[in-house]
Design a protein around this motif. Structure first.
Motif, PDB file in Angstrom:
ATOM      1  N   HIS A 197       0.837  -1.201   0.000  1.00 56.00           N
ATOM      2  CA  HIS A 197       0.000   0.000   0.000  1.00 56.00           C
ATOM      3  C   HIS A 197       0.875   1.255   0.000  1.00 56.00           C
ATOM      4  N   THR A 198       0.400   2.293  -0.663  1.00 54.71           N
ATOM      5  CA  THR A 198       0.948   3.631  -0.433  1.00 54.71           C
ATOM      6  C   THR A 198      -0.194   4.515   0.030  1.00 54.71           C
ATOM      7  N   ARG A 199       0.115   5.395   0.974  1.00 52.71           N
ATOM      8  CA  ARG A 199      -0.891   6.275   1.540  1.00 52.71           C
ATOM      9  C   ARG A 199      -0.340   7.694   1.645  1.00 52.71           C
ATOM     10  N   ASP A 200      -1.230   8.654   1.419  1.00 60.57           N
ATOM     11  CA  ASP A 200      -0.867  10.061   1.585  1.00 60.57           C
ATOM     12  C   ASP A 200      -1.123  10.424   3.048  1.00 60.57           C
ATOM     13  N   PHE A 201      -0.269   9.902   3.940  1.00 60.74           N
ATOM     14  CA  PHE A 201      -0.446  10.105   5.380  1.00 60.74           C
ATOM     15  C   PHE A 201      -0.400  11.590   5.708  1.00 60.74           C
ATOM     16  N   THR A 202      -1.402  12.070   6.482  1.00 58.47           N
ATOM     17  CA  THR A 202      -1.540  13.498   6.763  1.00 58.47           C
ATOM     18  C   THR A 202      -1.633  13.717   8.270  1.00 58.47           C
ATOM     19  N   PHE A 203      -0.719  14.516   8.805  1.00 51.54           N
ATOM     20  CA  PHE A 203      -0.667  14.770  10.240  1.00 51.54           C
ATOM     21  C   PHE A 203      -1.867  15.608  10.663  1.00 51.54           C
ATOM     22  N   VAL A 204      -2.398  15.306  11.834  1.00 52.84           N
ATOM     23  CA  VAL A 204      -3.658  15.911  12.259  1.00 52.84           C
ATOM     24  C   VAL A 204      -3.584  17.438  12.347  1.00 52.84           C
ATOM     25  N   ASP A 205      -2.460  18.000  12.758  1.00 50.87           N
ATOM     26  CA  ASP A 205      -2.350  19.465  12.831  1.00 50.87           C
ATOM     27  C   ASP A 205      -2.516  20.101  11.457  1.00 50.87           C
ATOM     28  N   ASP A 206      -2.039  19.428  10.420  1.00 47.68           N
ATOM     29  CA  ASP A 206      -2.217  19.940   9.062  1.00 47.68           C
ATOM     30  C   ASP A 206      -3.685  19.885   8.649  1.00 47.68           C
ATOM     31  N   ILE A 207      -4.355  18.813   9.036  1.00 49.11           N
ATOM     32  CA  ILE A 207      -5.786  18.712   8.753  1.00 49.11           C
ATOM     33  C   ILE A 207      -6.544  19.835   9.441  1.00 49.11           C
ATOM     34  N   VAL A 208      -6.240  20.075  10.707  1.00 52.78           N
ATOM     35  CA  VAL A 208      -6.936  21.111  11.476  1.00 52.78           C
ATOM     36  C   VAL A 208      -6.753  22.479  10.830  1.00 52.78           C
ATOM     37  N   GLU A 209      -5.540  22.775  10.427  1.00 55.15           N
ATOM     38  CA  GLU A 209      -5.289  24.069   9.784  1.00 55.15           C
ATOM     39  C   GLU A 209      -6.119  24.215   8.515  1.00 55.15           C
ATOM     40  N   GLY A 210      -6.186  23.164   7.711  1.00 55.67           N
ATOM     41  CA  GLY A 210      -6.987  23.213   6.499  1.00 55.67           C
ATOM     42  C   GLY A 210      -8.471  23.345   6.777  1.00 55.67           C
ATOM     43  N   VAL A 211      -8.968  22.627   7.787  1.00 56.71           N
ATOM     44  CA  VAL A 211     -10.384  22.704   8.145  1.00 56.71           C
ATOM     45  C   VAL A 211     -10.767  24.116   8.559  1.00 56.71           C
ATOM     46  N   ILE A 212      -9.974  24.706   9.431  1.00 59.59           N
ATOM     47  CA  ILE A 212     -10.327  26.028   9.959  1.00 59.59           C
ATOM     48  C   ILE A 212     -10.188  27.105   8.884  1.00 59.59           C
ATOM     49  N   ARG A 213      -9.158  27.008   8.067  1.00 58.01           N
ATOM     50  CA  ARG A 213      -9.030  27.985   6.976  1.00 58.01           C
ATOM     51  C   ARG A 213     -10.200  27.879   6.004  1.00 58.01           C
ATOM     52  N   ALA A 214     -10.605  26.665   5.687  1.00 62.10           N
ATOM     53  CA  ALA A 214     -11.739  26.491   4.786  1.00 62.10           C
ATOM     54  C   ALA A 214     -13.018  27.023   5.414  1.00 62.10           C
ATOM     55  N   SER A 215     -13.222  26.749   6.697  1.00 57.66           N
ATOM     56  CA  SER A 215     -14.427  27.231   7.388  1.00 57.66           C
ATOM     57  C   SER A 215     -14.465  28.757   7.422  1.00 57.66           C
ATOM     58  N   ASP A 216     -13.308  29.383   7.572  1.00 58.23           N
ATOM     59  CA  ASP A 216     -13.236  30.839   7.672  1.00 58.23           C
ATOM     60  C   ASP A 216     -13.527  31.545   6.355  1.00 58.23           C
ATOM     61  N   GLN A 217     -13.504  30.810   5.251  1.00 60.52           N
ATOM     62  CA  GLN A 217     -13.737  31.407   3.934  1.00 60.52           C
ATOM     63  C   GLN A 217     -14.900  30.677   3.262  1.00 60.52           C
ATOM     64  N   PRO A 218     -16.135  31.109   3.543  1.00 63.26           N
ATOM     65  CA  PRO A 218     -17.312  30.399   3.038  1.00 63.26           C
ATOM     66  C   PRO A 218     -17.318  30.229   1.521  1.00 63.26           C
ATOM     67  N   ALA A 219     -17.851  29.107   1.093  1.00 63.04           N
ATOM     68  CA  ALA A 219     -18.003  28.840  -0.336  1.00 63.04           C
ATOM     69  C   ALA A 219     -18.901  29.896  -0.973  1.00 63.04           C
ATOM     70  N   GLU A 220     -18.587  30.247  -2.202  1.00 63.60           N
ATOM     71  CA  GLU A 220     -19.358  31.241  -2.947  1.00 63.60           C
ATOM     72  C   GLU A 220     -19.787  30.651  -4.293  1.00 63.60           C
ATOM     73  N   PRO A 221     -20.831  31.220  -4.896  1.00 64.65           N
ATOM     74  CA  PRO A 221     -21.228  30.746  -6.232  1.00 64.65           C
ATOM     75  C   PRO A 221     -20.090  30.896  -7.233  1.00 64.65           C
TER      76      PRO A 221
END
Length: 343
Positions: free
Chosen positions: A219-243
């Motif tokens: 197997h190969t996996r794109d292992f992602t450290f949780v702190d990186d996930i958190v940063e991406g989640v919060i940045r995405a949440s802070d910038q709402p999707a637009e049309p």
């Protein structure tokens, strides 16, 4: 900002809620705290959130209830009126979905519908929710891109998360509810779930027991450290999707959408062979693993590799924690938290 974080007793939800509290947001946590894995670990995370809240400027409240209970969800929204929602609660696990698909219907379909309905009636400004790299299923076109089809999932867990993405689009289209789905790639790190590979491997290596590598370790996996996930989640949440600004109403392209809806991969953009992941764990533990190699399991995806260019363009962030650094951080936490593990 009042932010509802579902699944805040869980692995990623705990880390997201804690980061939001540390920066001063008001957080409403919502979790049923079930026994899919050791509830004591979930209670320990909740205790840590209480401690973080006591020293932060943000307010913290916790609702212990089931998201599949529509009345409980509606009552929570009425009482706390969140500005945004980060929906991380779900029934996770690829292999468990083969054993108990009904749990995934309740947690990933019924509960998610309750969240969508509550968000649209409450006029929530943005719903950010967890999806998974498993939606790519039989796709072998690497790296995985959000712009390519994800219509052939290989297990029921992935099918429910792909359904979440499509359900979100329907609500974004019908009610103009801004939604952002995040396809997580093999998240690991401190406070992880006991059913995750790194957790299982660490326990068995320390106990002198053999670890099992399916697909003969290829197997190969794109292992992602949780702190990186958190940063991406919060940045995405802070910038709402637009049309879609490029949408042409006179000549609409059926392959695109004008809904305030989007999907992003969050991965390390650097696939690692499973045997190399184990080697990093062996180095951090100072122990060699006893390895048992077995064939590919039903439902397993052989390889994952995230194209993260869309996330980087939208929110200015790209995960970058190395496997060695992330695994070492997990081991440091594991040894400190489980003081009774073999030395």
């Amino acid at each position: 900002m009042r932010i509802l974080v579902t699944g805040n007793a869980g692995f990623i939800g705990y880390h997201v809620a804690r980061r939001l509290l540390e920066r001063g947001d008001s957080v409403i946590g919502f979790d049923v705290v079930n026994d899919y894995y050791d509830p004591a670990l979930k209670e320990a995370r909740l205790k840590r959130l209480d401690e973080t809240a006591s020293t932060s400027s943000g307010d913290y409240q916790f609702v212990r209830a089931n998201l599949a209970d529509r009345d409980a969800v509606d009552s929570c929204f009425a009482a706390h009126t969140p500005d945004r929602v980060i929906h991380l609660a779900a029934q996770a696990g690829v292999r468990y979905s083969i054993e108990n698909p009904h749990a995934y219907v309740e947690s990933n379909i019924v509960a998610y519908t309750n969240i969508l309905e509550a968000c649209r009636h409450a006029g929530v400004g943005h719903l950010t929710y967890a999806s998974t790299s498993s939606v790519y299923g039989a796709n072998t076109d690497m790296p995985f891109s959000e712009h390519r089809p994800a219509d052939h999932p290989l297990q029921f867990y992935a099918a429910t998360k792909r359904a979440n993405e499509l359900m979100a689009h329907a609500y974004s289209h019908l009610y103009r509810l801004p939604t952002t789905g995040l396809r997580f790639f093999t998240v690991y790190g401190p406070w992880g779930r006991p059913d995750m590979a790194l957790f299982l491997f660490a326990r068995k290596i320390l106990a002198g027991e053999p670890i099992t590598l399916f697909n003969h370790g290829n197997h190969t996996r794109d292992f992602t450290f949780v702190d990186d996930i958190v940063e991406g989640v919060i940045r995405a949440s802070d910038q709402p999707a637009e049309p879609n600004a490029d949408w042409d109403s006179a000549n609409p392209d059926p392959a695109t959408s004008n809904a305030p809806w989007r999907l992003f991969n969050i991965g390390n953009n650097n696939p690692v062979k499973l045997t190399d992941y184990v080697a990093a764990l062996e180095e951090a533990l100072g122990r060699k693993a006893i390895v048992e190699l077995l064939p590919l399991q039903p439902g397993d995806v052989p390889d994952t590799f995230a194209d993260t260019s869309a996330l980087e363009t939208a929110v200015g962030y790209r995960p970058a924690t190395s496997t060695q650094t992330g695994v070492r951080a997990f081991v440091d936490w594991y040894l400190a938290h489980y003081e009774n593990v073999p030395a």
